[in-house]
Design a protein around this motif. Structure first.
Motif, PDB file in Angstrom:
ATOM      1  N   UNK A 150       0.831  -1.212   0.000  1.00  0.00           N
ATOM      2  CA  UNK A 150       0.000   0.000   0.000  1.00  0.00           C
ATOM      3  C   UNK A 150       0.859   1.251   0.000  1.00  0.00           C
ATOM      4  N   UNK A 151       1.947   1.228   0.745  1.00  0.00           N
ATOM      5  CA  UNK A 151       2.820   2.403   0.830  1.00  0.00           C
ATOM      6  C   UNK A 151       3.436   2.761  -0.507  1.00  0.00           C
ATOM      7  N   UNK A 152       3.931   1.775  -1.214  1.00  0.00           N
ATOM      8  CA  UNK A 152       4.523   2.060  -2.530  1.00  0.00           C
ATOM      9  C   UNK A 152       3.452   2.502  -3.505  1.00  0.00           C
ATOM     10  N   UNK A 153       2.266   1.953  -3.344  1.00  0.00           N
ATOM     11  CA  UNK A 153       1.146   2.385  -4.178  1.00  0.00           C
ATOM     12  C   UNK A 153       0.880   3.871  -4.006  1.00  0.00           C
ATOM     13  N   UNK A 154       0.689   4.278  -2.767  1.00  0.00           N
ATOM     14  CA  UNK A 154       0.281   5.664  -2.531  1.00  0.00           C
ATOM     15  C   UNK A 154       1.403   6.615  -2.894  1.00  0.00           C
ATOM     16  N   UNK A 186      -0.273   4.306   7.511  1.00  0.00           N
ATOM     17  CA  UNK A 186      -1.200   5.431   7.532  1.00  0.00           C
ATOM     18  C   UNK A 186      -2.472   5.106   6.748  1.00  0.00           C
ATOM     19  N   UNK A 187      -2.290   4.729   5.517  1.00  0.00           N
ATOM     20  CA  UNK A 187      -3.450   4.549   4.643  1.00  0.00           C
ATOM     21  C   UNK A 187      -4.298   3.371   5.115  1.00  0.00           C
ATOM     22  N   UNK A 188      -3.630   2.357   5.674  1.00  0.00           N
ATOM     23  CA  UNK A 188      -4.403   1.231   6.178  1.00  0.00           C
ATOM     24  C   UNK A 188      -5.233   1.651   7.388  1.00  0.00           C
ATOM     25  N   UNK A 189      -4.704   2.578   8.122  1.00  0.00           N
ATOM     26  CA  UNK A 189      -5.445   3.101   9.270  1.00  0.00           C
ATOM     27  C   UNK A 189      -6.721   3.805   8.824  1.00  0.00           C
ATOM     28  N   UNK A 190      -6.654   4.431   7.666  1.00  0.00           N
ATOM     29  CA  UNK A 190      -7.803   5.185   7.161  1.00  0.00           C
ATOM     30  C   UNK A 190      -9.004   4.281   6.925  1.00  0.00           C
TER      31      UNK A 190
END
Lengths: 193, 193
Positions: free
Chosen positions: A159-163, B162-166
């Motif tokens: 997910x991090x590399x995606x965003x 972060x994004x997973x937390x969202x």
DNA sequence: ACGTGTTGACTGACTAGTCAATCAACGCAT
DNA sequence: ATGCGTTGATTGACTAGTCAGTCAACACGT
């Protein structure tokens, strides 16, 4: 008499137009009219087939999720052994149609609407659960009790590399990103053993 | 006679109202009227102070970025040694005001608008460069040539969690996430040596 | 009286969704 | 094959509502 060929082709065209529209105009400025125009039909037809704007966007996300799943299964074919399967699972997220600019924009939009739209949240959960269980089942034979934490870490990396890709300019190197995650996983697995 | 005290207090109130509004209604449904109402003023006043909706949202993001930077500096105070500094850098992202639900929602909105808004993109770049350079300068003495790749990995982990937390429901455990990243970094650093 | 702060009222633009009406294809009876 | 009725596909025009941004006027301390 239903004409399923036309129905599905229209639906498909509208869904693809929706993804393209999100990629071009940004989530905030996507309109039913814009999607319909891009698909070469009237906005009334878009409503006829999907009922509402939300339904169009949800269908678009469902389509992306199906593509991701198909890519995953394709890469899993003929692969044996947990380490190889993990490689395939990671690579699936960065290969095929899943890592195009507009698809990443759609993912972002998806995360945004998941905060307040039930169906979007449900879909997102499905994806997250699927990824997590795929990672877990192959990590367990390799890392035992550390598998859950490793699965979370790998998922966060994806997910991090995606965003981060969403805010980039210029060409991406999806294969390189997958390789980077893979190498990191190698190191973490060695430390477990 | 300008009254800078009132000006700044209004601006501050509007910015905080904007963040709260993003957290509550979701990016797509944020309106100037809603922000102004929450701040207890008319929408005309919001325009008077910021000129446009985009300017309000940009100011909100700038405020969040400042808070993050302040938290970072605070945690860096009195800390010596690269490993400890890395811990502080990571922890800064998951502590203080930076990990509240509405702030995470604002980050998501920020990433979305960065795709098409120049100022948002510029701000996002500033944050990313700052994080990367902070990580790099402390990773170099510990890992040498692997520092750039490690920095990217840690940055992706931060954004990923972060994004997973969202998309989560229920209470978060920010300290736990920071510790997880920290432990992962430990393992990766050992492998470098 | 003057200027800053503030607002209610207004507008022009735009949007999601509806609806009645056309269009085109197909089944079917002859 | 031919004409007809039915049904889905499609649209332009319309409604109702929203929102960003403007503006002239008001409040009020100095």
């Amino acid at each position: 008499m239903p004409r399923p060929d036309i129905q599905t082709s229209r639906r498909r065209a509208l869904v693809q137009a929706a993804i393209a529209e999100i990629g071009k105009r940004g989530t905030l400025d996507v309109t039913v009219g814009g999607i319909a125009r891009r698909a070469g039909v009237s906005s009334a037809l878009a409503h006829h087939y999907f009922g509402s704007k939300d339904h169009i966007l949800t269908a678009a996300m469902r389509h992306i999720l199906q593509g991701l799943r198909a890519e995953h299964l394709r890469r899993l074919r003929g692969v044996t052994g947990p380490r190889e399967r993990l490689r395939a699972t990671i690579a699936a997220n960065f290969g095929g149609q899943s890592f195009r600019r507009e698809v990443i924009a759609a993912w972002l939009a998806f995360y945004v609407s998941a905060q307040h739209d039930r169906e979007a949240r449900r879909l997102l959960r499905v994806y997250q659960r699927r990824l997590r269980s795929a990672l877990l089942s192959d990590l367990r034979p390799l890392s035992g009790d550390d598998a859950p934490q490793l699965a979370d870490t790998v998922a966060a990396l994806i997910d991090g590399f995606y965003i981060r890709e969403a805010s980039r300019t210029g060409a991406a190197d999806p294969a390189g990103l997958a390789a980077r995650i893979d190498a990191t996983l190698d190191t973490l697995l060695e430390a477990c053993a």
